[in-house]
Scaffold this active site. Structure first.
Site, PDB file in Angstrom:
ATOM      1  N   HIS A  48      11.658  79.557  10.950  1.00  0.00           N
ATOM      2  CA  HIS A  48      11.004  79.915  12.397  1.00  0.00           C
ATOM      3  C   HIS A  48       9.388  79.501  12.397  1.00  0.00           C
ATOM      4  CE1 HIS A  48       9.791  82.213  15.854  1.00  0.00           C
ATOM      5  NE2 HIS A  48      10.941  82.003  16.466  1.00  0.00           N
ATOM      6  N   ASP A  56       3.977  84.651  11.850  1.00  0.00           N
ATOM      7  CA  ASP A  56       5.239  84.496  12.003  1.00  0.00           C
ATOM      8  C   ASP A  56       6.132  84.616  10.749  1.00  0.00           C
ATOM      9  OD1 ASP A  56       7.979  82.936  13.003  1.00  0.00           O
ATOM     10  OD2 ASP A  56       6.525  82.618  14.538  1.00  0.00           O
ATOM     11  N   PRO A  58       5.853  84.160  41.054  1.00  0.00           N
ATOM     12  CA  PRO A  58       5.118  84.700  39.822  1.00  0.00           C
ATOM     13  C   PRO A  58       5.609  85.515  38.849  1.00  0.00           C
ATOM     14  CG  PRO A  58       3.666  84.656  41.815  1.00  0.00           C
ATOM     15  CD  PRO A  58       5.011  84.422  42.216  1.00  0.00           C
ATOM     16  N   SER A  74       9.885  81.133  21.786  1.00  0.00           N
ATOM     17  CA  SER A  74       9.470  81.015  20.630  1.00  0.00           C
ATOM     18  C   SER A  74       8.691  79.530  20.373  1.00  0.00           C
ATOM     19  CB  SER A  74      10.233  81.125  19.394  1.00  0.00           C
ATOM     20  OG  SER A  74      10.494  82.693  19.174  1.00  0.00           O
TER      21      SER A  74
END
Length: 835
Positions: free
Chosen positions: A213, A156, A454, A413
């Site tokens: 983040h 990340d 789905p 995220s």
């Protein structure tokens, strides 16, 4: 779901449905306005002179008018604050003043001004990760599962390992600063020509130098919660973490560098790297030979599980992160804390499936859909104080002592590291699991999400509690209840329709372009897609009735492809575009004089239709009055037909069928006893209804029951399940209300049982035939619009007006058609939070 203009009937229905949290918890009968249970409770215990903090919402789009403000003053409510643009007023009012205000026709709801909670703790509860860690005895262990023995690489923006929850040298065993835009660096330096090996800076305490983040993601996976006394600990607080930071702006090569580090250093630590968490991606079609996909495939062969964010480009079809589509990785969509799929979570594409061959000759099949969903909205986790993303967050709801160390974010995220933590728990339970087995277990133990197919939500919501049990070998037979993994007797038939290009010019000010197109009566779904490029625009679909369906905004740093879709209606549709309307909640154009912030230019894309080919497996409903409701329920996997291709709409619903349909379509957690024994004296593992029955009667069955402490959504009779007994209206009311996790509200009811009709509450004549313990369930089922009351009219020869009577008919059997109607209403109520 979309916003639509409401008729008077719709408006009244909305008011009833808005009572989801238990309108009559106190037994106070009020008028049309929706009062939340917490406010009712406080009103019951308040003195007549007590001033309660309330929030009043009006039934309009704009702010409260002068007339409405004058009306508040006339009622004695003269202290408060009003919003400038929203129809909301905060005020102080006595219980009597609140009751008077609730009687006004223009008031939609009145709420207590309660503190808000944005907790990672809630995400752990919903998935069952908290229950997994807190109850080692359920697994026959003395020591809780924690992710011990597993290292997770957080690929990340980096990790701030100076944070006490992510301490370098303790749970963060390595922190790596990857090259920032490797090729640009090489191009900018006067170095000798050659192909040089990638290099890293290791042992850096803080590698999250841009956004914060990665630090947030790392805390969700394995933060210890030290700064919050364990409140905000991660899913797997015993796992080791490796931070790999590519900076605030990540390119493909940067990301591949992190995956390369995982492969190179898999065995460099006390515990091997078994998981990489990747909360990044792009847009476009899946390409197995993309360097990212090749990298994750190589990790797969080394036994490393790659977990990817599905993307934040929803709700349109075909917005799925292409790196998340690789069949050897786990793709994670994002849900809300009330169990619904959030609007921004990227979707796959209906029916898209393809075979391909990797360079090593192995044959693969990919399906364009997420793997599972985890909570990804308002997730509180570790804060990098230098991170730019935290500057956009409002963390005022957090304890002031926690604000320097934690912040909340939303996105797939945030859902991705949650699943990465679950995988760490599973690998601790069984280190010999392969990546394919991990993915299989996550899918087979998932919870079906109400009305989600789905291509939208994969196998459903992640169920850590069951997944760890399966990984540990306590069960090996989960999966029979998962909609995505089973065959159905009744099906909606969808076939590809026509497609056509569109093109128009966008102007941020004044008249802007749009394109109209016609949809015929055979279409079932309409979708539009465009690659926007370097601009900040969203597509807008408008149906023939004026209902608008918008895409996500294209942002250069997040992805330039946008798409949206809607249920088809015959007639003339319009596709147009809008620019950004606000940033971090601040309106860029409060007067509404522009078309949103964006650059002028041409918007080009494609319109695609999916046609309806009818339905199979229910040939006996063509002339039935409930045909449309049955077809709707079948299409959304709320009910199923029989194996002989009949639906039998007028047959009475059996308890075995109710259990199956609740688990299919009411967001009921899948559960099987870890002991391997049956919970019932009359059915066992060989019975078709067994896995559904076990899930329906289990404690904490409802996905919305975060603490997993409420009673099951069905009960037993002297230890027997009695699968062939009929379902009565009162038992259905119990099951539907319990599925909404409203047990406490239902059990708190003590007033007169009433049915709402034409603005009035009518006493239910046969309330005495309903057990006192179930009357609250009947009341909520009526108020939420899940079940109708039966009304009769009497008028004596000398009566000026007729008298209306209401009946619940508690012992009357529920037909299969009637259940289809109730299931459709349940779905509409359950998903109303997505509006």
């Amino acid at each position: 779901m979309s916003f639509q203009s409401r008729s008077i009937t719709r408006r009244r229905s909305f008011r009833v449905c808005a009572l989801a949290a238990g309108l009559l918890a106190s037994g106070v009968a009020l008028a049309d306005a929706h009062l939340d249970p917490q406010l009712l409770s406080r009103m019951d215990s308040a003195l007549p002179t007590d001033q309660l903090q309330i929030i009043v919402s009006y039934e309009q789009s704009g702010p409260a008018t002068a007339t409405q403000l004058d009306a508040l003053k006339l009622l004695g409510i003269d202290r408060g604050v009003r919003m400038q643009s929203l129809p909301i007023v905060g005020a102080l009012a006595t219980p009597a003043e609140i009751r008077a205000l609730a009687a006004r026709d223009d008031v939609a709801s009145i709420y207590f001004n309660a503190p808000l909670r944005y907790f990672n703790k809630e995400a752990r509860e919903m998935s069952g990760a908290a229950r997994t860690v807190q109850n080692p005895g359920d697994y026959g262990r003395a020591i809780p599962f924690s992710g011990w023995g597993v290292t997770v690489l957080v690929n990340d923006s980096g990790v701030d390992a100076t944070h006490e929850d992510l301490k370098f040298g303790e749970n963060v065993v390595q922190n790596v600063l990857g090259p920032q835009n490797i090729l640009a660096e090489l191009a900018g330096e006067l170095v000798a020509p050659g192909i040089v090996p990638i290099t890293y800076l290791e042992n850096i305490p803080n590698t999250d130098l841009g956004s914060g983040h990665g630090t947030h993601c790392a805390g969700t996976i394995g933060g210890t919660g030290e700064r919050s006394n364990g409140l905000y600990r991660g899913v797997a607080p015993g796992a080791d973490l490796v931070g790999y930071g590519s900076g605030a702006v990540i390119l493909v090569l940067d990301a591949v560098g992190g995956l390369d580090y995982a492969a190179t250093h898999q065995f460099s630590f006390d515990s091997p790297i078994r998981v990489t968490s990747n909360s990044w991606g792009s847009s476009g079609k899946f390409d197995p030979l993309n360097p990212v996909n090749i990298a994750t495939y190589e990790l797969y062969k080394r036994g490393i599980v790659s977990v990817f964010a599905a993307g934040n480009d929803g709700p349109g079809e075909d917005t799925h992160n292409p790196y998340a589509q690789a069949p050897w990785v786990i793709s994670v969509g994002a849900g809300e804390k009330d169990g619904v799929l959030t609007g921004f979570s990227s979707r796959g594409k209906r029916g898209e499936i393809g075979d391909f061959t990797m360079p090593d000759g192995s044959q693969w099949t990919y399906i364009n859909e997420p793997t599972v969903v985890a909570t990804g909205v308002d997730i509180v986790s570790t804060r990098d104080t230098a991170g730019s993303l935290h500057l956009l967050a409002d963390d005022s709801s957090l304890d002031p002592a926690h604000q320097p160390f934690y912040s909340h974010m939303s996105g797939t995220s945030m859902a991705t590291p949650h699943v990465s933590g679950i995988v760490a728990l599973m690998l601790e339970a069984n280190p010999n699991l392969t990546p394919a087995q991990v993915k299989d277990i996550l899918q087979r133990t998932a919870t079906n999400m109400t009305g989600r197919l789905p291509w939208e939500a994969g196998a459903g919501h992640a169920n850590a509690y069951a997944a760890v049990a399966e990984a540990a070998g306590l069960r090996d037979d989960h999966g029979g209840t998962v909609n995505a993994l089973r065959e159905f007797n009744a099906n909606a038939i969808l076939v590809p329709g026509s497609s056509q290009p569109f093109s128009f010019d966008f102007s941020p000010v004044g008249e802007t372009g749009k394109q109209q197109f016609t949809v015929g009566d055979k279409a079932a779904w309409v979708s539009v897609r465009a690659t926007i490029g370097e601009n900040t625009l969203a597509l807008v679909l408008t149906d023939p009735d004026g209902v608008r369906y918008g895409s996500a905004i294209a942002l250069p740093v997040l992805g330039d492809t946008v798409t949206t879709g809607a249920p088809a209606k015959p007639g003339v549709w319009t596709v147009s575009a809008r620019g950004i309307g606000s940033v971090s909640g601040t309106g860029l154009d409060p007067l509404g004089v522009t078309n949103g912030y964006g650059l002028p230019g041409t918007v080009s894309g494609e319109i695609s239709l999916i046609n309806s080919g009818g339905y199979t497996g229910m040939g006996d409903v063509a002339s039935h009055p409930a045909r449309s409701a049955i077809e709707y329920a079948v299409g959304n996997r709320l009910v199923d037909g029989h194996s002989d291709h009949q639906f039998r709409p007028d047959a009475v619903l059996k308890r075995s069928e109710l259990a199956e349909y609740l688990v299919m379509g009411a967001s009921i957690r899948q559960w099987l006893p870890f002991s391997g024994n049956s919970s019932f004296s009359d059915i066992g593992p060989g019975h078709a209804a067994y896995p559904f029955a076990e899930s329906a009667v289990a404690r904490g069955a409802a996905l919305r029951d975060l603490g997993q402490s409420q009673a099951g959504v069905m009960g037993t009779v002297n230890g027997a399940f009695r699968p062939n007994d009929k379902v009565t209206r009162i038992s259905l009311a119990y099951s539907l209300v319990q599925s909404l996790a409203l047990q406490s509200e239902a059990q708190a009811f003590s007033g007169e049982l009433t049915a709402f009709y034409d603005g009035k509450r009518i006493p239910v004549e046969d309330a005495g035939s309903i057990p006192a313990s179930l009357r609250g369930y009947a009341q909520l089922a009526l108020d939420l619009g899940l079940i109708n009351a039966r009304f009769t009219v009497t008028q004596g020869p000398f009566d000026l007006e007729p008298t209306l009577h209401a009946w619940f008919d508690p012992s009357l059997g529920v037909t299969r058609a009637a259940y289809a109607v109730a299931a459709g209403r349940y779905m509409a109520h359950y998903q109303s939070a997505e509006d």
